[in-house]
Write a protein that holds these residues in place. Sequence first.
Motif, short mmCIF file in Angstrom:
data_model
loop_
_atom_site.label_atom_id
_atom_site.label_comp_id
_atom_site.label_asym_id
_atom_site.label_seq_id
_atom_site.Cartn_x
_atom_site.Cartn_y
_atom_site.Cartn_z
N TYR A 18 -9.53 2.53 5.12
CA TYR A 18 -9.56 2.25 6.55
C TYR A 18 -8.19 1.73 6.97
N SER A 19 -7.53 2.44 7.86
CA SER A 19 -6.19 2.04 8.25
C SER A 19 -5.91 2.37 9.71
N VAL A 20 -4.96 1.65 10.27
CA VAL A 20 -4.43 1.94 11.60
C VAL A 20 -2.91 1.98 11.48
N GLY A 21 -2.28 2.81 12.29
CA GLY A 21 -0.83 2.92 12.23
C GLY A 21 -0.23 3.07 13.61
N VAL A 22 1.04 2.71 13.72
CA VAL A 22 1.76 2.83 14.98
C VAL A 22 3.13 3.44 14.72
N ASP A 23 3.46 4.50 15.47
CA ASP A 23 4.78 5.11 15.43
C ASP A 23 5.52 4.72 16.70
N VAL A 24 6.78 4.29 16.53
CA VAL A 24 7.59 3.87 17.67
C VAL A 24 8.49 5.03 18.11
N GLY A 25 8.37 5.41 19.37
CA GLY A 25 9.18 6.49 19.90
C GLY A 25 10.32 5.98 20.75
N GLU A 26 10.97 6.88 21.45
CA GLU A 26 12.06 6.50 22.32
C GLU A 26 11.53 5.78 23.57
N GLN A 27 12.41 4.96 24.15
CA GLN A 27 12.10 4.26 25.39
C GLN A 27 10.81 3.42 25.30
N PRO A 51 -7.99 -11.49 7.73
CA PRO A 51 -6.71 -10.79 7.65
C PRO A 51 -6.10 -10.78 6.25
N ALA A 52 -6.50 -11.72 5.41
CA ALA A 52 -5.97 -11.75 4.05
C ALA A 52 -6.38 -10.51 3.25
N PHE A 53 -7.38 -9.76 3.74
CA PHE A 53 -7.79 -8.54 3.07
C PHE A 53 -6.96 -7.33 3.53
N LEU A 54 -6.00 -7.56 4.41
CA LEU A 54 -5.19 -6.47 4.94
C LEU A 54 -3.85 -6.38 4.23
N VAL A 55 -3.40 -5.14 4.05
CA VAL A 55 -2.07 -4.88 3.48
C VAL A 55 -1.30 -4.09 4.54
N TYR A 56 -0.04 -4.43 4.76
CA TYR A 56 0.71 -3.73 5.78
C TYR A 56 2.08 -3.30 5.25
N THR A 110 -3.70 -1.57 6.47
CA THR A 110 -4.80 -0.98 5.70
C THR A 110 -5.70 -2.06 5.14
N LEU A 111 -7.01 -1.83 5.17
CA LEU A 111 -7.96 -2.71 4.51
C LEU A 111 -7.88 -2.43 3.02
N ASP A 112 -7.50 -3.44 2.25
CA ASP A 112 -7.32 -3.28 0.81
C ASP A 112 -8.64 -2.83 0.17
N PRO A 113 -8.74 -1.58 -0.32
CA PRO A 113 -10.00 -1.09 -0.87
C PRO A 113 -10.41 -1.80 -2.15
N THR A 114 -9.43 -2.29 -2.91
CA THR A 114 -9.74 -3.00 -4.15
C THR A 114 -10.40 -4.33 -3.87
N ALA A 115 -9.85 -5.07 -2.89
CA ALA A 115 -10.39 -6.39 -2.57
C ALA A 115 -11.67 -6.32 -1.77
N SER A 116 -11.80 -5.28 -0.94
CA SER A 116 -12.96 -5.21 -0.04
C SER A 116 -14.12 -4.43 -0.61
N ALA A 163 2.75 5.20 19.69
CA ALA A 163 1.64 6.11 19.40
C ALA A 163 0.82 5.53 18.26
N ALA A 164 -0.40 5.09 18.58
CA ALA A 164 -1.25 4.47 17.57
C ALA A 164 -2.30 5.46 17.07
N ARG A 165 -2.63 5.34 15.79
CA ARG A 165 -3.63 6.20 15.17
C ARG A 165 -4.58 5.33 14.34
N ALA A 166 -5.84 5.74 14.26
CA ALA A 166 -6.83 5.04 13.45
C ALA A 166 -7.66 6.07 12.69
N VAL A 167 -7.95 5.78 11.45
CA VAL A 167 -8.64 6.75 10.60
C VAL A 167 -10.00 7.14 11.19
N GLY A 168 -10.32 8.43 11.11
CA GLY A 168 -11.59 8.93 11.60
C GLY A 168 -12.46 9.44 10.47
#
Length: 364
Positions: free
Chosen positions: A73-82, A156-161, A60-66, A86-91
Amino acid sequence: MTADHPSAPAGTPGHHESILLDEPSTADLRAKVTEAWRKFARALAERLPALPAGAHLEVTLDPTASGTGDAVYSVGVDVGEQGRLAARAVGNALLPQGYRLDRAAVADMVALGWSPPGVVEGSGEQFGLHCTTDEATRLATVLSRTMRDVYGAPHPAFLVYLVHDADEEPLPGGPLGTARSEFGPDRDVETDLDEALAAAAKSQAAVESDVLALAERVRTVVSTMLKSDSDRLQVDSDGDINIRAGSAMVFVRVRDNPPLVDVFSPVLTEVEPTERLYVKLSELTNRMPIGRLYCAEDTVWASIPVFGRNFQPTHLMLAVQVMTGLADELDDRLHGEFGGKRFFGEGDKSAKRNEDEHRTGMYL
Protein backbone atom coordinates in the motif's frame (compact mmCIF):
# COMPACT_ATOMS: atom_id res chain seq x y z
CA MET A 1 21.04 -0.01 35.38
CA THR A 2 18.74 -1.41 38.04
CA ALA A 3 19.35 -5.01 37.11
CA ASP A 4 18.20 -6.17 40.52
CA HIS A 5 15.49 -3.63 41.21
CA PRO A 6 12.82 -4.98 43.60
CA SER A 7 9.77 -6.80 42.34
CA ALA A 8 6.71 -5.62 44.21
CA PRO A 9 3.68 -7.94 44.01
CA ALA A 10 2.11 -7.74 40.59
CA GLY A 11 -0.88 -5.45 40.60
CA THR A 12 0.44 -3.44 43.54
CA PRO A 13 1.88 -0.28 41.96
CA GLY A 14 4.97 1.04 43.70
CA HIS A 15 6.70 4.40 43.34
CA HIS A 16 7.99 3.78 39.82
CA GLU A 17 4.62 2.60 38.54
CA SER A 18 2.69 5.43 40.19
CA ILE A 19 4.86 7.97 38.40
CA LEU A 20 3.66 6.53 35.11
CA LEU A 21 0.06 5.86 36.00
CA ASP A 22 -0.80 9.07 37.85
CA GLU A 23 -0.25 11.12 34.71
CA PRO A 24 -3.21 11.40 32.34
CA SER A 25 -0.80 12.08 29.48
CA THR A 26 0.76 8.64 29.89
CA ALA A 27 -2.56 6.86 30.18
CA ASP A 28 -4.01 8.67 27.18
CA LEU A 29 -2.25 6.57 24.56
CA ARG A 30 -4.85 7.41 21.96
CA ALA A 31 -3.75 11.04 22.13
CA LYS A 32 -0.16 10.00 21.50
CA VAL A 33 -1.12 8.18 18.31
CA THR A 34 -3.25 11.10 17.14
CA GLU A 35 -0.43 13.55 17.75
CA ALA A 36 1.99 11.29 15.84
CA TRP A 37 -0.27 11.45 12.78
CA ARG A 38 -0.57 15.22 13.10
CA LYS A 39 3.20 15.59 13.17
CA PHE A 40 3.54 13.36 10.13
CA ALA A 41 0.98 15.39 8.17
CA ARG A 42 2.56 18.69 9.19
CA ALA A 43 6.03 17.52 8.17
CA LEU A 44 4.66 16.27 4.85
CA ALA A 45 2.90 19.59 4.20
CA GLU A 46 6.17 21.45 4.82
CA ARG A 47 8.24 19.08 2.68
CA LEU A 48 6.12 19.07 -0.50
CA PRO A 49 6.46 22.78 -1.46
CA ALA A 50 10.22 22.61 -0.92
CA LEU A 51 10.80 19.82 -3.45
CA PRO A 52 12.35 20.76 -6.81
CA ALA A 53 10.78 19.99 -10.18
CA GLY A 54 11.36 16.36 -11.11
CA ALA A 55 11.40 15.16 -7.50
CA HIS A 56 9.44 12.12 -6.37
CA LEU A 57 8.14 11.38 -2.88
CA GLU A 58 6.70 8.00 -1.98
CA VAL A 59 5.23 6.70 1.28
CA THR A 60 4.67 2.97 1.80
CA LEU A 61 3.10 0.90 4.57
CA ASP A 62 5.90 -1.44 5.62
CA PRO A 63 4.52 -4.90 4.68
CA THR A 64 6.94 -6.68 7.02
CA ALA A 65 5.89 -4.70 10.09
CA SER A 66 2.20 -4.51 9.24
CA GLY A 67 1.71 -8.12 8.17
CA THR A 68 0.25 -7.29 4.77
CA GLY A 69 2.42 -9.85 3.00
CA ASP A 70 2.74 -9.24 -0.73
CA ALA A 71 0.32 -6.31 -0.62
CA VAL A 72 2.12 -2.99 -0.98
CA TYR A 73 0.00 0.00 0.00
CA SER A 74 1.66 3.21 -1.11
CA VAL A 75 1.05 6.79 -2.17
CA GLY A 76 3.40 8.90 -4.26
CA VAL A 77 3.80 12.47 -5.46
CA ASP A 78 5.63 13.70 -8.56
CA VAL A 79 6.65 17.35 -8.65
CA GLY A 80 6.25 19.09 -12.00
CA GLU A 81 7.07 22.53 -13.31
CA GLN A 82 5.52 25.66 -11.81
CA GLY A 83 4.61 23.89 -8.57
CA ARG A 84 2.32 21.26 -10.07
CA LEU A 85 1.87 18.10 -8.02
CA ALA A 86 0.64 14.76 -9.35
CA ALA A 87 -0.34 12.31 -6.62
CA ARG A 88 -0.99 8.60 -7.08
CA ALA A 89 -2.33 5.91 -4.74
CA VAL A 90 -2.26 2.17 -5.27
CA GLY A 91 -5.46 0.64 -6.64
CA ASN A 92 -6.91 -2.86 -6.70
CA ALA A 93 -5.20 -3.81 -9.96
CA LEU A 94 -1.87 -3.68 -8.10
CA LEU A 95 -3.06 -5.52 -4.98
CA PRO A 96 -3.30 -9.31 -4.51
CA GLN A 97 -6.56 -11.11 -3.78
CA GLY A 98 -7.58 -10.76 -0.15
CA TYR A 99 -5.98 -7.33 0.19
CA ARG A 100 -8.00 -5.36 -2.33
CA LEU A 101 -10.17 -2.41 -1.38
CA ASP A 102 -13.86 -3.14 -0.99
CA ARG A 103 -16.60 -0.81 -2.24
CA ALA A 104 -16.68 1.13 0.99
CA ALA A 105 -12.91 1.73 0.87
CA VAL A 106 -13.10 2.85 -2.76
CA ALA A 107 -15.89 5.24 -1.79
CA ASP A 108 -13.70 6.57 1.03
CA MET A 109 -10.89 7.20 -1.48
CA VAL A 110 -13.22 9.22 -3.70
CA ALA A 111 -14.54 11.12 -0.67
CA LEU A 112 -10.98 12.06 0.25
CA GLY A 113 -10.51 13.62 -3.17
CA TRP A 114 -8.98 10.84 -5.26
CA SER A 115 -10.21 10.17 -8.78
CA PRO A 116 -10.71 6.48 -9.64
CA PRO A 117 -7.93 4.69 -11.59
CA GLY A 118 -7.62 5.86 -15.18
CA VAL A 119 -9.72 9.01 -14.77
CA VAL A 120 -6.84 11.44 -14.20
CA GLU A 121 -4.42 11.59 -17.11
CA GLY A 122 -1.40 9.41 -16.48
CA SER A 123 -2.82 7.67 -13.42
CA GLY A 124 -3.12 4.30 -15.14
CA GLU A 125 -4.22 1.64 -12.64
CA GLN A 126 -3.81 3.97 -9.67
CA PHE A 127 -6.01 6.56 -8.03
CA GLY A 128 -5.04 10.05 -9.15
CA LEU A 129 -5.09 13.58 -7.78
CA HIS A 130 -3.61 16.76 -9.26
CA CYS A 131 -3.02 20.03 -7.41
CA THR A 132 -0.36 22.69 -6.82
CA THR A 133 2.09 23.39 -4.02
CA ASP A 134 -0.35 26.06 -2.77
CA GLU A 135 -2.57 23.12 -1.77
CA ALA A 136 0.23 21.17 -0.06
CA THR A 137 -1.53 21.15 3.30
CA ARG A 138 -4.68 19.65 1.81
CA LEU A 139 -2.67 17.09 -0.14
CA ALA A 140 -0.69 16.12 2.95
CA THR A 141 -3.95 15.58 4.81
CA VAL A 142 -5.33 13.43 1.98
CA LEU A 143 -2.16 11.30 1.84
CA SER A 144 -2.07 10.87 5.63
CA ARG A 145 -5.72 9.89 5.87
CA THR A 146 -5.34 7.51 2.95
CA MET A 147 -2.52 5.65 4.68
CA ARG A 148 -4.29 5.69 8.05
CA ASP A 149 -8.01 5.33 7.30
CA VAL A 150 -8.06 3.39 4.03
CA TYR A 151 -4.81 1.42 3.91
CA GLY A 152 -4.92 0.74 7.66
CA ALA A 153 -1.56 2.03 8.91
CA PRO A 154 -2.01 2.07 12.72
CA HIS A 155 0.80 4.58 13.33
CA PRO A 156 3.19 6.65 11.17
CA ALA A 157 6.06 4.57 12.55
CA PHE A 158 4.82 1.78 10.26
CA LEU A 159 5.49 3.95 7.20
CA VAL A 160 8.63 3.99 5.08
CA TYR A 161 9.31 6.90 2.75
CA LEU A 162 11.80 7.95 0.10
CA VAL A 163 12.42 11.30 -1.55
CA HIS A 164 14.66 11.56 -4.60
CA ASP A 165 15.34 13.89 -7.50
CA ALA A 166 14.91 13.30 -11.24
CA ASP A 167 18.16 11.29 -11.26
CA GLU A 168 16.91 9.12 -8.35
CA GLU A 169 19.47 10.64 -6.01
CA PRO A 170 18.20 11.06 -2.42
CA LEU A 171 17.15 14.59 -1.47
CA PRO A 172 18.04 15.87 2.02
CA GLY A 173 15.36 17.15 4.33
CA GLY A 174 13.76 16.82 7.72
CA PRO A 175 12.05 13.61 8.86
CA LEU A 176 8.38 12.89 8.25
CA GLY A 177 7.44 12.31 11.87
CA THR A 178 8.12 8.75 12.98
CA ALA A 179 8.06 7.41 9.43
CA ARG A 180 11.40 5.89 8.42
CA SER A 181 13.49 6.97 5.47
CA GLU A 182 14.67 4.25 3.10
CA PHE A 183 17.95 6.10 2.75
CA GLY A 184 20.01 5.55 5.89
CA PRO A 185 23.48 4.45 7.03
CA ASP A 186 24.22 0.93 8.21
CA ARG A 187 27.02 1.38 10.68
CA ASP A 188 28.09 -0.22 13.92
CA VAL A 189 25.88 1.19 16.67
CA GLU A 190 28.43 1.23 19.46
CA THR A 191 31.03 2.94 17.29
CA ASP A 192 28.45 5.46 16.20
CA LEU A 193 27.45 6.03 19.82
CA ASP A 194 31.00 6.77 20.92
CA GLU A 195 31.42 9.18 18.01
CA ALA A 196 28.06 10.87 18.59
CA LEU A 197 28.61 11.37 22.33
CA ALA A 198 32.12 12.70 21.74
CA ALA A 199 30.89 15.13 19.12
CA ALA A 200 28.00 16.26 21.31
CA ALA A 201 30.29 16.76 24.31
CA LYS A 202 32.70 18.78 22.19
CA SER A 203 29.88 21.01 20.98
CA GLN A 204 28.98 21.71 24.63
CA ALA A 205 32.49 22.85 25.56
CA ALA A 206 31.50 26.51 25.53
CA VAL A 207 28.79 26.11 28.17
CA GLU A 208 29.27 25.92 31.93
CA SER A 209 29.97 22.19 31.94
CA ASP A 210 31.26 19.82 29.33
CA VAL A 211 28.95 17.14 30.68
CA LEU A 212 25.84 16.83 28.55
CA ALA A 213 22.47 17.23 30.20
CA LEU A 214 20.80 13.89 30.81
CA ALA A 215 18.01 14.55 28.30
CA GLU A 216 20.51 15.38 25.56
CA ARG A 217 22.60 12.28 26.27
CA VAL A 218 19.48 10.12 26.16
CA ARG A 219 18.47 11.62 22.80
CA THR A 220 21.96 10.96 21.46
CA VAL A 221 21.89 7.33 22.57
CA VAL A 222 18.43 6.61 21.16
CA SER A 223 19.03 8.42 17.87
CA THR A 224 22.27 6.51 17.38
CA MET A 225 20.52 3.20 17.99
CA LEU A 226 17.84 4.19 15.45
CA LYS A 227 20.50 5.40 12.99
CA SER A 228 19.03 8.86 12.89
CA ASP A 229 19.87 12.40 13.95
CA SER A 230 18.87 13.40 17.47
CA ASP A 231 16.72 16.23 16.14
CA ARG A 232 14.79 13.75 14.00
CA LEU A 233 13.51 11.67 16.91
CA GLN A 234 9.76 11.51 17.34
CA VAL A 235 9.09 13.25 20.67
CA ASP A 236 5.46 13.65 21.69
CA SER A 237 3.85 16.47 23.63
CA ASP A 238 4.79 14.81 26.93
CA GLY A 239 8.48 14.81 26.03
CA ASP A 240 8.49 11.02 25.55
CA ILE A 241 10.62 9.55 22.77
CA ASN A 242 8.48 7.08 20.77
CA ILE A 243 10.00 3.88 19.40
CA ARG A 244 8.00 1.39 17.38
CA ALA A 245 8.65 -2.27 18.22
CA GLY A 246 6.52 -4.46 15.97
CA SER A 247 3.00 -4.47 17.39
CA ALA A 248 4.16 -2.64 20.54
CA MET A 249 5.22 0.93 21.29
CA VAL A 250 8.09 1.79 23.62
CA PHE A 251 8.43 5.17 25.32
CA VAL A 252 11.60 6.69 26.73
CA ARG A 253 11.09 9.45 29.32
CA VAL A 254 13.70 11.50 31.17
CA ARG A 255 13.03 12.66 34.72
CA ASP A 256 14.96 15.26 36.68
CA ASN A 257 14.13 14.56 40.32
CA PRO A 258 15.48 12.06 40.95
CA PRO A 259 17.51 11.73 37.72
CA LEU A 260 15.95 8.72 36.02
CA VAL A 261 15.25 7.40 32.54
CA ASP A 262 12.03 5.41 32.19
CA VAL A 263 11.91 2.88 29.36
CA PHE A 264 8.35 1.60 29.40
CA SER A 265 5.64 0.08 27.25
CA PRO A 266 1.88 -0.43 27.61
CA VAL A 267 1.95 -4.09 26.60
CA LEU A 268 -1.83 -4.58 26.72
CA THR A 269 -4.77 -2.31 27.44
CA GLU A 270 -8.42 -3.06 28.13
CA VAL A 271 -7.46 -6.35 29.75
CA GLU A 272 -9.42 -7.78 32.66
CA PRO A 273 -7.27 -7.94 35.82
CA THR A 274 -7.55 -11.44 37.28
CA GLU A 275 -5.60 -13.45 39.81
CA ARG A 276 -4.37 -15.65 36.97
CA LEU A 277 -3.00 -12.59 35.16
CA TYR A 278 -1.22 -11.32 38.30
CA VAL A 279 0.37 -14.75 38.84
CA LYS A 280 1.51 -14.86 35.22
CA LEU A 281 3.07 -11.39 35.40
CA SER A 282 4.84 -12.27 38.65
CA GLU A 283 6.29 -15.43 37.08
CA LEU A 284 7.46 -13.56 33.99
CA THR A 285 8.99 -10.77 36.08
CA ASN A 286 10.99 -13.26 38.13
CA ARG A 287 12.45 -14.69 34.91
CA MET A 288 13.36 -11.29 33.44
CA PRO A 289 17.02 -10.29 33.75
CA ILE A 290 16.06 -6.62 34.15
CA GLY A 291 12.83 -4.69 34.57
CA ARG A 292 9.42 -5.94 35.54
CA LEU A 293 5.82 -6.39 34.46
CA TYR A 294 2.77 -5.24 36.39
CA CYS A 295 -0.93 -4.58 35.91
CA ALA A 296 -2.67 -1.39 36.96
CA GLU A 297 -6.38 -0.93 36.33
CA ASP A 298 -6.86 -2.38 32.82
CA THR A 299 -3.32 -1.97 31.47
CA VAL A 300 -0.32 -4.30 31.60
CA TRP A 301 2.93 -2.32 31.71
CA ALA A 302 6.53 -3.34 31.19
CA SER A 303 9.19 -1.03 32.58
CA ILE A 304 12.95 -0.81 32.90
CA PRO A 305 14.29 2.19 34.86
CA VAL A 306 17.83 3.43 34.23
CA PHE A 307 19.67 5.56 36.79
CA GLY A 308 20.33 9.12 35.67
CA ARG A 309 23.17 9.72 38.12
CA ASN A 310 26.49 8.52 36.71
CA PHE A 311 24.53 7.79 33.54
CA GLN A 312 25.95 4.97 31.45
CA PRO A 313 24.94 5.06 27.76
CA THR A 314 25.40 1.30 27.39
CA HIS A 315 22.87 0.73 30.18
CA LEU A 316 20.24 2.69 28.29
CA MET A 317 21.12 0.85 25.08
CA LEU A 318 20.56 -2.46 26.85
CA ALA A 319 17.27 -1.25 28.35
CA VAL A 320 15.94 -0.13 24.97
CA GLN A 321 17.10 -3.32 23.24
CA VAL A 322 15.51 -5.50 25.92
CA MET A 323 12.26 -3.51 26.02
CA THR A 324 11.74 -3.37 22.24
CA GLY A 325 12.20 -7.12 21.97
CA LEU A 326 10.29 -7.91 25.16
CA ALA A 327 7.25 -5.74 24.45
CA ASP A 328 6.82 -7.02 20.90
CA GLU A 329 6.99 -10.63 22.06
CA LEU A 330 4.97 -10.34 25.26
CA ASP A 331 2.04 -8.40 23.84
CA ASP A 332 1.39 -11.24 21.40
CA ARG A 333 1.84 -13.95 24.03
CA LEU A 334 -0.28 -12.27 26.70
CA HIS A 335 -2.93 -11.19 24.21
CA GLY A 336 -3.36 -14.80 23.11
CA GLU A 337 -3.85 -15.89 26.72
CA PHE A 338 -5.68 -12.96 28.33
CA GLY A 339 -7.17 -10.91 25.49
CA GLY A 340 -7.02 -7.13 25.67
CA LYS A 341 -5.59 -4.83 23.02
CA ARG A 342 -2.07 -4.49 21.70
CA PHE A 343 -0.87 -1.00 20.79
CA PHE A 344 -0.85 -1.83 17.08
CA GLY A 345 -3.18 -4.82 17.21
CA GLU A 346 -5.68 -4.26 14.44
CA GLY A 347 -8.90 -6.10 15.25
CA ASP A 348 -7.97 -6.95 18.86
CA LYS A 349 -11.01 -7.34 21.05
CA SER A 350 -10.88 -6.19 24.65
CA ALA A 351 -12.11 -8.11 27.64
CA LYS A 352 -15.83 -7.75 28.27
CA ARG A 353 -16.51 -4.88 30.65
CA ASN A 354 -18.99 -2.21 31.64
CA GLU A 355 -19.20 0.22 28.73
CA ASP A 356 -19.39 3.15 31.18
CA GLU A 357 -15.92 2.39 32.59
CA HIS A 358 -12.91 4.44 31.55
CA ARG A 359 -11.00 2.79 28.72
CA THR A 360 -7.46 3.54 27.64
CA GLY A 361 -7.81 4.09 23.90
CA MET A 362 -5.36 2.84 21.31
CA TYR A 363 -6.83 3.67 17.97
CA LEU A 364 -7.84 6.70 15.98
